[in-house]
Scaffold this motif. Structure first.
Motif, PDB file in Angstrom:
ATOM      1  N   LEU A  81       3.944   5.475   5.611  1.00 18.18           N
ATOM      2  CA  LEU A  81       5.371   5.157   5.689  1.00 18.18           C
ATOM      3  C   LEU A  81       5.837   4.759   7.099  1.00 18.18           C
ATOM      4  N   PRO A  82       5.474   5.494   8.159  1.00 16.05           N
ATOM      5  CA  PRO A  82       5.951   5.068   9.486  1.00 16.05           C
ATOM      6  C   PRO A  82       5.411   3.708   9.918  1.00 16.05           C
ATOM      7  N   ALA A  95       0.832  -1.209   0.000  1.00 15.89           N
ATOM      8  CA  ALA A  95       0.000   0.000   0.000  1.00 15.89           C
ATOM      9  C   ALA A  95       0.865   1.257   0.000  1.00 15.89           C
ATOM     10  N   THR A  96       1.951   1.243   0.753  1.00 15.66           N
ATOM     11  CA  THR A  96       2.850   2.399   0.799  1.00 15.66           C
ATOM     12  C   THR A  96       3.503   2.654  -0.557  1.00 15.66           C
ATOM     13  N   VAL A  97       3.969   1.582  -1.200  1.00 14.36           N
ATOM     14  CA  VAL A  97       4.599   1.738  -2.514  1.00 14.36           C
ATOM     15  C   VAL A  97       3.572   2.212  -3.543  1.00 14.36           C
ATOM     16  N   TRP A 101       0.897  11.940  -1.916  1.00 16.71           N
ATOM     17  CA  TRP A 101       1.963  12.194  -0.946  1.00 16.71           C
ATOM     18  C   TRP A 101       1.483  12.164   0.495  1.00 16.71           C
ATOM     19  N   PHE A 102       0.308  12.712   0.771  1.00 14.89           N
ATOM     20  CA  PHE A 102      -0.181  12.735   2.152  1.00 14.89           C
ATOM     21  C   PHE A 102      -0.408  11.323   2.682  1.00 14.89           C
ATOM     22  N   VAL A 103      -1.070  10.490   1.878  1.00 12.86           N
ATOM     23  CA  VAL A 103      -1.346   9.114   2.308  1.00 12.86           C
ATOM     24  C   VAL A 103      -0.049   8.300   2.352  1.00 12.86           C
TER      25      VAL A 103
END
Length: 138
Positions: free
Chosen positions: A74-75, A57-59, A67-69
């Motif tokens: 990412l963390p 999902a991050t990739v 960018w916001f999501v």
């Protein structure tokens, strides 16, 4: 004595079976006798799919330039990778039943679960809002 014990659990191990099948049946009986191993194997079954799903999902958010999501995910993806890689050698996995009780890690695992629940709830509403906004704009 062993046959009566096996019948009480509901597993009868016939002596006419091949040694491999008998060994598998004996392992099934041992799993029934030790529920911690069964619970731990069930929890491990969810750790890797969680790691892969969050990283995917991050990739995908990075590739689609959301960018916001991406920065929101990412963390959590990094924490999942760190949690899997920091398992000490000799432990059964992230949720080692003996280590949870010996070191008092149960409280920290519960706290982590509640934080993840809040994160996923927040993401659900962000994604729902984004979907409704996209439908309205079209």
């Amino acid at each position: 004595m062993a046959n009566t014990h096996n019948r009480m659990i509901g597993k009868v191990i016939p002596h006419s079976q091949s040694p491999a099948i008998r060994a598998k049946n004996v392992m099934d009986v041992k799993l029934v006798q030790n529920p911690c191993v069964l619970i731990q194997q069930t929890l491990i079954m969810w750790v890797v799919p969680e790691l892969v799903g969050q990283a995917l999902a991050t990739v995908l958010m990075l590739v689609s330039l959301h960018w916001f999501v991406f920065l929101l995910n990412l963390p959590v993806a990094a924490w999942n990778m760190y949690r899997v890689w920091k398992v000490p050698m000799g432990n059964m996995g992230v949720f080692d039943p003996t280590e949870i009780h010996n070191r008092g890690q149960l409280k920290s695992h519960m706290k982590e679960s509640m934080i993840k629940l809040g994160f996923h709830l927040l993401c659900f509403f962000i994604y729902l809002y984004s979907m409704i906004l996209a439908l309205i704009n079209d």
